[in-house]
Design an enzyme around this catalytic site. Structure first.
Site: not given
Length: 280
Positions: A16, A62, A66, A88, A128, A132, A155, A224, A245
């Site tokens: 978007l 994105t 990145k 980014n 994660g 990001a 790891e 998002y 998001g």
């Protein structure tokens, strides 16, 4: 001739960012246009140099580009992007330098602050360990949070935690595998999903279910699209506070906009545009 800006990624069809940035350019009377371009990691070097050659004003990067961007010898990362290990935002400077920045962490921080979420001293679980996640972890450690990074590949979570710890920031951090998530969430104040779980078109996936969440938790999903991910739906069932998001998208975008143009971005308009697009 319009000045071109864009986002590179793969996949990128869901983005978007074009609608968001084009609304900002239009509102400010700037003769610019922003497009999404599908670029695979092996083509990133050619794509960025091609954009520079064609006179692009700037770029966003994105998934999955990145971290790849920092491997390119012609990009000059700022200290924060270098520390995070991910770029980014790309700026083509008037001196001929191609500069790399990371606005993701600032975007996440602003999203939490807008939702009136206390960061300092909070126990934060970051799901994660990609680009990001690195940005979010460095920013929240700088703000004094107690962070645990959980990742399917343990790891990578441990490595990220070591990198953040080495920066001697006020917060505390450690890393572990996904198997420890359920137990960690019992005592957590904030859960931040930085994975692609729940992203369109795989909207039925989630990092956690309502049974694993609780009413004292703030659940922030950086995905998002869709606007309400399955994780956020599960959080509402559990009585938890939710942060979309969309806010991170808008605030990281506003930071990038300012880096490219030197002009304050119309963040409220950008947010309105994104929400309208998602609800269409």
């Amino acid at each position: 001739m319009k000045r071109v800006f864009g986002v590179f990624g793969d996949p990128v069809g869901h983005s978007l960012s074009p609608a968001m940035h084009n609304s900002a350019f239009s509102a400010l009377g700037m003769d610019c246009i922003y497009h999404a371009f599908r670029v695979r990691p092996e083509n990133l070097r050619k794509a960025i140099l091609g954009a520079e050659a064609m006179g692009f004003g700037g770029l966003n990067l994105t998934v999955p580009l990145k971290e790849e961007a920092l491997k390119l010898d012609f990009i000059r990362p700022d200290p924060l992007a270098e520390r995070i290990g991910a770029v980014n935002t790309v700026v083509f400077s008037e001196t001929g330098e191609i500069r790399g920045y990371n606005t993701d962490g600032l975007g996440a921080r602003q999203a939490l602050l807008e939702a009136a979420v206390e960061i300092r001293g909070s126990k934060v679980v970051v799901a994660g360990a990609g680009g990001a996640a690195r940005a979010v972890a460095f920013q929240l450690a700088a703000d004094g949070a107690e962070i645990t990074v959980v990742n399917r590949t343990e790891e990578r979570a441990v490595e990220l935690a070591k990198d953040v710890a080495a920066a001697s920031l006020p917060g505390k951090i450690n890393g572990t595998g996904l198997s420890g998530l359920k137990e960690l969430l019992r005592d957590a104040d904030i859960l931040i999903n930085t994975t692609t779980l729940g992203m369109h078109p795989n909207t039925d996936t989630t990092i956690a279910t309502a049974e694993e969440l609780h009413s004292g938790l703030t659940v922030f999903d950086i995905v998002y699209n869709p606007l309400e991910t399955r994780l956020l739906k599960e959080a509402k069932v559990a009585g938890a506070k939710t942060v979309s998001g969309v806010l991170m998208l808008v605030y990281q975008g506003a930071e990038a906009f300012k880096l490219w143009t030197g002009v304050e971005a119309p963040a409220e308009l950008m947010k309105k545009t994104v929400l309208e697009a998602l609800q269409a």
